[in-house]
Motif scaffolding. Sequence first.
Motif, PDB file in Angstrom:
ATOM      1  N   LEU A   4       0.794  -1.220   0.000  1.00 15.17           N
ATOM      2  CA  LEU A   4       0.000   0.000   0.000  1.00 15.17           C
ATOM      3  C   LEU A   4       0.834   1.280   0.000  1.00 15.17           C
ATOM      4  N   LEU A   5       2.114   1.184   0.360  1.00 19.10           N
ATOM      5  CA  LEU A   5       2.961   2.389   0.388  1.00 19.10           C
ATOM      6  C   LEU A   5       3.436   2.686  -1.036  1.00 19.10           C
ATOM      7  N   LYS A   6       2.938   3.777  -1.612  1.00 21.61           N
ATOM      8  CA  LYS A   6       3.210   4.092  -3.014  1.00 21.61           C
ATOM      9  C   LYS A   6       4.436   4.993  -3.209  1.00 21.61           C
ATOM     10  N   ASP A   7       4.686   5.912  -2.267  1.00 21.29           N
ATOM     11  CA  ASP A   7       5.803   6.838  -2.471  1.00 21.29           C
ATOM     12  C   ASP A   7       6.258   7.398  -1.127  1.00 21.29           C
ATOM     13  N   ILE A   8       7.568   7.734  -1.052  1.00 21.30           N
ATOM     14  CA  ILE A   8       8.153   8.325   0.150  1.00 21.30           C
ATOM     15  C   ILE A   8       9.027   9.491  -0.304  1.00 21.30           C
ATOM     16  N   ASN A   9       8.904  10.630   0.352  1.00 25.05           N
ATOM     17  CA  ASN A   9       9.714  11.795   0.000  1.00 25.05           C
ATOM     18  C   ASN A   9      10.161  12.517   1.262  1.00 25.05           C
ATOM     19  N   VAL A  10      11.298  13.189   1.180  1.00 20.98           N
ATOM     20  CA  VAL A  10      11.751  14.042   2.263  1.00 20.98           C
ATOM     21  C   VAL A  10      11.431  15.478   1.876  1.00 20.98           C
ATOM     22  N   PHE A  11      10.735  16.207   2.745  1.00 19.98           N
ATOM     23  CA  PHE A  11      10.382  17.576   2.398  1.00 19.98           C
ATOM     24  C   PHE A  11      11.019  18.613   3.323  1.00 19.98           C
ATOM     25  N   ASP A  12      11.784  18.156   4.330  1.00 19.97           N
ATOM     26  CA  ASP A  12      12.476  19.123   5.183  1.00 19.97           C
ATOM     27  C   ASP A  12      13.649  18.432   5.873  1.00 19.97           C
ATOM     28  N   VAL A  13      14.785  19.132   5.910  1.00 20.13           N
ATOM     29  CA  VAL A  13      15.977  18.666   6.614  1.00 20.13           C
ATOM     30  C   VAL A  13      16.493  19.825   7.441  1.00 20.13           C
ATOM     31  N   TYR A  14      16.785  19.552   8.718  1.00 14.30           N
ATOM     32  CA  TYR A  14      17.307  20.632   9.564  1.00 14.30           C
ATOM     33  C   TYR A  14      18.477  20.112  10.389  1.00 14.30           C
ATOM     34  N   GLU A  15      19.552  20.896  10.394  1.00 15.46           N
ATOM     35  CA  GLU A  15      20.694  20.637  11.258  1.00 15.46           C
ATOM     36  C   GLU A  15      21.076  21.965  11.892  1.00 15.46           C
ATOM     37  N   GLY A  16      21.191  22.024  13.205  1.00 10.21           N
ATOM     38  CA  GLY A  16      21.537  23.278  13.857  1.00 10.21           C
ATOM     39  C   GLY A  16      21.868  23.090  15.318  1.00 10.21           C
ATOM     40  N   ALA A  76      11.929  15.429   7.889  1.00  6.26           N
ATOM     41  CA  ALA A  76      10.473  15.368   7.764  1.00  6.26           C
ATOM     42  C   ALA A  76      10.138  14.602   6.502  1.00  6.26           C
ATOM     43  N   LEU A  77       9.446  13.446   6.675  1.00  2.00           N
ATOM     44  CA  LEU A  77       9.125  12.569   5.558  1.00  2.00           C
ATOM     45  C   LEU A  77       7.621  12.566   5.309  1.00  2.00           C
ATOM     46  N   SER A  78       7.276  12.433   4.012  1.00  2.03           N
ATOM     47  CA  SER A  78       5.864  12.274   3.650  1.00  2.03           C
ATOM     48  C   SER A  78       5.671  10.892   3.049  1.00  2.03           C
ATOM     49  N   PHE A  79       4.522  10.249   3.396  1.00  2.00           N
ATOM     50  CA  PHE A  79       4.227   8.904   2.937  1.00  2.00           C
ATOM     51  C   PHE A  79       2.899   8.936   2.176  1.00  2.00           C
ATOM     52  N   ILE A  80       2.881   8.383   0.968  1.00  8.08           N
ATOM     53  CA  ILE A  80       1.661   8.281   0.168  1.00  8.08           C
ATOM     54  C   ILE A  80       1.161   6.844   0.272  1.00  8.08           C
ATOM     55  N   ILE A  81      -0.080   6.660   0.780  1.00  9.58           N
ATOM     56  CA  ILE A  81      -0.648   5.327   0.994  1.00  9.58           C
ATOM     57  C   ILE A  81      -1.939   5.234   0.187  1.00  9.58           C
TER      58      ILE A  81
END
Length: 799
Positions: free
Chosen positions: A738-750, A761-766
Amino acid sequence: MKISYNWLKEFINTDKTPEQISTILTGTGLEVESVEKVQAVPGGLEGLVIGYVKETAQHPNADRLKVTKVDVGGAEDLQIVCGAANVAAGQKVVVATVGTTVHPVTGEPFLIKESKIRGEVSLGMICAEDEIGLGTDHAGIMVLADDAVVGSLAKNYFKLNDDYMYEIGLTPNRADAVSHLGTARDIAAFLKIGITKPDISAFKIDNTDRPIEVVVENEAASPRYAGLTISGIGVKESPQWLKERLAIIGVRSINNVVDATNYVMHDLGQPLHAFDADAIKGNKVIVKNCAEGTIFKTLDGVERKLSADDLMICNAEAPMCIAGVFGGAESGVKETTTSIFLESAYFNAVSVRKTAKRHGLKTDASFRFERGTDPDMVIFALKRAALLIKEIAGGQISSNIIDLYPNPVAPFDVDLSYSNVHRLIGQVIPHEEIVAIIKALDIQIVSESAEGLILKVPPYRVDVTRDVDVIEEILRIYGYNNIYIPTQVRASLSASPKPEKDTVQNLLSDLLTANGFNEIMSNSLTKSAYSSDLESAVKILNPLSSDLDVMRQTMLFSGLEAIAYNQNRQNADIKFYEFGKVYSTKDDKYNESQRFAIFMSGATASAQWNQKATAVTFYNLKAIVDGILQKLNITDVTIEDCTCKKMAYGLNYIKNGKTLVKFGSVAKDALKKADVDKEVFYADFSFDQIMQLVKKNKIVYQDISKFPAVKRDLSMLIDKSVSFGQLKQIAQRTERKLLKDINVFDVYEGDKLPAGKKSYALSFIIQDAEKTLTDKAIDAIMQKLIYNLEKEAGAEIRK
């Protein structure tokens, strides 16, 4: 190679026009790249006429000018103001009338206009020879002989004929055609007419007062060496006909002796060299190799270090000439020369080629010798040149002909069967036609039978040594256009692997071209300075230059050179792609692999009135790379950091344990080698691996799902060593259906995060293709993802 139409007609008697001759030459394999109407004298003396000076009078307003009345065959005499001191009544002169363009030896052409000179009308110009391109003398006007016809054209008086110059794209195998005689042979063979060679029957030895001893120590490099001595010559300017003949084919006149040798070389294809006999110390010519590092000054004044492999023409004390390539500064013909030793030889082609390349010398002589000259032309050309020198420089032939030819070059023996001729040409040619063509090509028929011919091919045809070579000769003279093309072609179908390489390449080309990329094609030869591992490089044994001495091991530098070329010409925004091969060696085996490269530099798009130019970034290239993989349906790649020394930073996409593509920012050291001063992003695909993966792809039809997709986001704290690729693999293993796609939409280092940590921050398309997902089902999937990410990647889910 330049060939004169009028010169050709001295060998063949034909009324074919220059255009028809051009068609014949191209049809027989000597491709005519251009035909140009030329004139030996600039302007061809157009508009110049013969005039008669009826009277002269002192100019009333100038002491050095005279006012003349000149009859040019018109209704009225012309008044011409002339400043030449030798102008006088009763002379026949060359006159440039009003409207004529005059072409002087020096300076720009100028138009003759009606004018007033110190108050007196002048309707033309009485010409000196340098003013109309006939010579360099400016001491006074030209005074013609009494038989000059007043009013006739000057070009007829000086016997200037328009000529046509052919520029022939000579292929390396046609060593026999590097002369007017060789070119005329093909025309004569096609037209089935004879060849008229120069008449040397007048040759005779006048005396033997100036013999010179000749010794050949290296017979392998000089199979035949001949020469003779001519005494009592006068070195001076060549006669007009000879200067004009050489000028037509772009050869500069030097003096009568050197011009005679150049004339015979372009006439018969046999290079010759004239030595000042007084410079031959010890009265002895020795053909040998000199010691390694010997210093020798050539005619151009350059001191060169000789190789022990260079064949030299020496006297008893020192070298005089690089055999077959270039003469020496000390032994050449000078204005003071009164006796010469005239050389005509047959040198080994490989020896001359290596020497010419070693010293970077390309001469008309080396061009011919390194392709292979005619060993049987040596004496004929020597006699022809000797007679010509006697005619234009005087003197007497004062030695016997020296001809050292211990091992004569034998003709090539070839057995030719008629059946093989018909089989390879694909058409039955009458036997009588075949025999006529072979005889016209100067090939000797030893015997003839119903099955075929036994032939002896002359040694000057170095490219005709087998029966298939003779068949090719028959075909080109018979005419390719005369071969019947059938209306039906019968062939068996052969299965080819799918998809074809060209299909995939065109697919990628269309994709990139639609996104603003341009395709480049680069030389596979490159410089060894680009190589980071010379041990594995494929080296060229006989390189054209130091910049082309190895086969490329990477596509990077050929692309960087193209980028540098464009950036140096104010074209800084670059999007290139290239298909090509790279080469290497391993365990004494040669390896060749197909690559596909992409280059980006500068701005993504040029600045407009409503937007600023945006510099290309790594993510622009990554989007292109990901788009290509998506287009090819290549999925489930493993992502690693790129550790290639040629990359400042980047990623590797790995499939089935092999690197499919590496891409990123090019390292500064690599940019510096190619003189590129802007950041360049580069992707290097293995096209061979692409083809293996694409072959396994299967096209499957699938309906677009009728049920909605759901998006869920997770924010997590992870170690800096954990990559997005690892997180993606964990998620795909957790939920495959059921998991169709995974993307990273934010990266933070500080500094707000714990040491050694980063925030993703990851987004999951189901989505379920068969039903609408409930909140309960979605929550269950997300809980499994959170559990496995915490367990396998040490992720701390942020709430």
